[in-house]
Structures are given as C-alpha cells and as structure tokens.
Write a protein that holds these residues in place. Structure first.
Motif, PDB file in Angstrom:
ATOM      1  N   MET A  19      -9.538  -5.426  -0.889  1.00 56.68           N
ATOM      2  CA  MET A  19      -9.165  -4.042  -1.173  1.00 56.68           C
ATOM      3  C   MET A  19      -9.213  -3.177   0.077  1.00 56.68           C
ATOM      4  O   MET A  19      -8.491  -2.202   0.198  1.00 56.68           O
ATOM      5  N   ALA A  20     -10.052  -3.526   1.030  1.00 61.65           N
ATOM      6  CA  ALA A  20     -10.255  -2.679   2.194  1.00 61.65           C
ATOM      7  C   ALA A  20      -8.997  -2.541   3.036  1.00 61.65           C
ATOM      8  O   ALA A  20      -8.822  -1.570   3.761  1.00 61.65           O
ATOM      9  N   HIS A  21      -8.091  -3.526   2.966  1.00 59.16           N
ATOM     10  CA  HIS A  21      -6.905  -3.512   3.806  1.00 59.16           C
ATOM     11  C   HIS A  21      -5.729  -2.821   3.128  1.00 59.16           C
ATOM     12  O   HIS A  21      -4.667  -2.690   3.726  1.00 59.16           O
ATOM     13  N   ALA A  22      -5.881  -2.395   1.894  1.00 58.27           N
ATOM     14  CA  ALA A  22      -4.795  -1.733   1.173  1.00 58.27           C
ATOM     15  C   ALA A  22      -4.810  -0.236   1.457  1.00 58.27           C
ATOM     16  O   ALA A  22      -5.856   0.399   1.418  1.00 58.27           O
ATOM     17  N   GLU A  23      -3.630   0.299   1.760  1.00 60.07           N
ATOM     18  CA  GLU A  23      -3.520   1.737   1.980  1.00 60.07           C
ATOM     19  C   GLU A  23      -3.712   2.456   0.649  1.00 60.07           C
ATOM     20  O   GLU A  23      -3.126   2.051  -0.365  1.00 60.07           O
ATOM     21  N   PRO A  24      -4.493   3.523   0.627  1.00 55.96           N
ATOM     22  CA  PRO A  24      -4.681   4.250  -0.627  1.00 55.96           C
ATOM     23  C   PRO A  24      -3.464   5.107  -0.974  1.00 55.96           C
ATOM     24  O   PRO A  24      -2.740   5.570  -0.089  1.00 55.96           O
ATOM     25  N   VAL A  25      -3.227   5.269  -2.263  1.00 55.38           N
ATOM     26  CA  VAL A  25      -2.201   6.186  -2.757  1.00 55.38           C
ATOM     27  C   VAL A  25      -2.854   7.109  -3.775  1.00 55.38           C
ATOM     28  O   VAL A  25      -3.838   6.742  -4.425  1.00 55.38           O
ATOM     29  N   THR A  26      -2.327   8.285  -3.897  1.00 53.31           N
ATOM     30  CA  THR A  26      -2.840   9.241  -4.879  1.00 53.31           C
ATOM     31  C   THR A  26      -1.910   9.245  -6.082  1.00 53.31           C
ATOM     32  O   THR A  26      -0.696   9.438  -5.945  1.00 53.31           O
ATOM     33  N   ILE A  27      -2.481   9.008  -7.249  1.00 55.21           N
ATOM     34  CA  ILE A  27      -1.688   8.996  -8.478  1.00 55.21           C
ATOM     35  C   ILE A  27      -2.346   9.896  -9.520  1.00 55.21           C
ATOM     36  O   ILE A  27      -3.543  10.160  -9.457  1.00 55.21           O
TER      37      ILE A  27
END
Length: 296
Positions: A19-27
């Motif tokens: 999970m640490a390598h995934a870019e966050p998105v706001t939903i």
C-alpha cells in the motif's frame, strides 16, 4: 470512515508494504471525503450495491459476503468472508485485502474492520439517485476507471431521463412492500421514496412516515388512497423466498382501486431495489421497468 489511529497499526502489518507505494486519491464516501491509496490490488466488499457498481466498472472483489442474492451478480466469484451483518474477521485477515468497502447493512462494521485494512463506508441511503452517481464517480477515480465511469453515468442519466418522461402526467402512485401477508407503504423520504422525488411522481397519499421500514397499512388504506399506480416490492422474493406479493394483494379492495381496475400494478424485480439499491445495475433496472410499465 478511516480513523487516524489505524495508520499506526497499518505500518506494522504485512500489507502496508504494497500500500505504501500507491498514490493516494481523495474520494467521496458516506462519511465525507477520505484519502485512500489508488488502485487497491485486493479488495473485500460487504455491500451488494457496491459489488453491483464495481462489477459494472469491470472490478471484481476478492472477498465477498456469503450471499449476493441478485441474479445479475451470479457470475461474480463468491469468496465468503462472513455475512453482510457479521464479517468473518479471521477470513479477512487471511485474505489481507488492501481495502475493505462496507455500506448499508454492513456500515456498522467500520470500527471492527479498520484494524485489518483501510475501510470505507459507501452507504447509499438518503438521496439514492445522487449517491449512486457519487459512488460511480468515486470508484472510477479509485480504480483508474474514469472512462468506464463516464460511460455508466451517461447511461444512468439517459435511463433516468426516460423514466421521468414516461411517468409524467400518468397520475399518482403508491409504493408498497409486501413481506408475506404484511404490507407497508413508502412515501417521500423513505428508502423507496426516491422514485417519487427523482421522477416527480405524485404520491397517492402524501403523509406517510418516512421510516426505514415504511408505514404498516391495511387493504382499506390502499382502497382509500386509490392510487392510479401501485408499485410493489416483494421482500420475500428479494431474499430468496417464495414470492407472495401477488397473492397478498389479490383481494377486492386492491382490485377496486384505479390501479387495479386499469391493470396498473407494477411488481418490480425486488432483488435489485431491495438488496442492491443504488447500485448501477440495480437502479437502471428499476428505472427501465418503470419506463416500460408507464409507457404502455
């Protein structure tokens, strides 16, 4: 809803590495906007409406409740992780999902599930047509399916427009749910009330209690309300039991209404509207059935 204390625990768990390598998105969720890692590789979903929309977008859950109930999800691989009301925490820990999605009947499980993986509440309940759109947009963003989401939204909007045009000027309606011999009526503000508000469909009786379970009513009440249309949801059929709505409503008082006299009693496909309410296929199925019935 993702709670801040969870992330300390998250760092100590094996799935934190991926999970640490995934870019966050706001939903947008039922609890407001949250930031989550984009493109979760492995998900567990405890909401039939969510599974409905995700499947329409081409996303297959890795963990599901033990029953999905609706026929159009029969091709979804069922990997039981407990029930909608009681997730199996041990099975979920073994799955090690990157994200858990709850909603509706499972929405109370956020706190219990958050120690296993980030958990978001995607309940669709108060304003079903608007929230259905929001969930399609959110899932499109989360899973990198924005083009597919735009296609679903265009189809959804066209279906809603067609239904609204079909019911215009066709009279009043009373929405009923049968549960064996019991009958409840639903008006604006209730779980099925969006059919009135989204379609500008006049109510045959305007003072129903907007309670989750509707107003228990008698056949005499139905006769006095005298709707031009009866729209019926059969709970027994929705949960896999023997359908009974037509037998329940087969009596002189219902037959004497305008709806009964004109053959304007619509028995909706109950699984979609009762079990998966707000999912893309659910809501477009219901709207299409209304369009077909009111266009005759």
């Amino acid at each position: 809803m993702i709670r801040a204390p969870f992330f300390g625990l998250l760092a100590a768990l094996p799935f934190a590495v991926t999970m640490a390598h995934a870019e966050p998105v706001t939903i947008l969720t039922a609890q407001g906007e949250v930031s989550v890692p984009a493109g979760p590789a492995k998900i567990a979903v405890f909401d039939i409406a969510a599974i409905d929309t995700l499947t329409a977008l081409g996303v297959t859950p890795d963990g599901t409740p033990d029953k999905l109930y609706v026929d159009y999800l029969s091709d979804v691989p069922v990997n039981p992780m407990g029930t909608l009301f009681e997730p199996d925490l041990e099975a979920l820990a073994g799955l090690a999902p990157d994200l858990i999605i709850v909603g509706g009947r499972s929405s109370t499980q956020v706190d219990a599930l958050s120690p296993i993986a980030p958990t978001i509440d995607m309940t669709i309940w108060e304003d079903i047509p608007t929230e259905a759109r929001q969930r399609i947009e959110a899932y499109g963003t989360l899973f990198g399916k924005t083009e597919q989401a735009a296609e679903l939204l265009a189809s959804y909007d066209a279906t809603l427009t067609a239904a609204k045009a079909a019911v215009a000027g066709k009279g009043t309606a009373l929405i009923l749910q049968t549960n064996g011999p019991k009958v409840s009526a639903y008006g604006k503000g209730s779980r099925f009330g969006w059919l009135h508000t989204a379609l500008d469909l006049p109510e045959a009786y305007a003072n129903l209690n907007p309670d989750t379970h509707g107003d228990a009513v008698s056949f005499e009440f139905i006769a006095q309300a005298n709707p031009d249309w009866l729209i019926v949801v059969d709970r027994a059929a929705a949960i896999g039991e023997t359908a009974s709505a037509q037998a329940t409503l087969d009596n002189p008082l219902v037959a004497g209404t305008t709806a009964g006299q004109k053959g304007q009693i619509l028995y909706l496909s109950s699984g979609p509207v009762y079990i998966a309410g707000g999912g893309y296929t659910s809501i477009t199925t219901t709207l299409s059935e209304l369009t077909a019935a009111f266009s005759k």
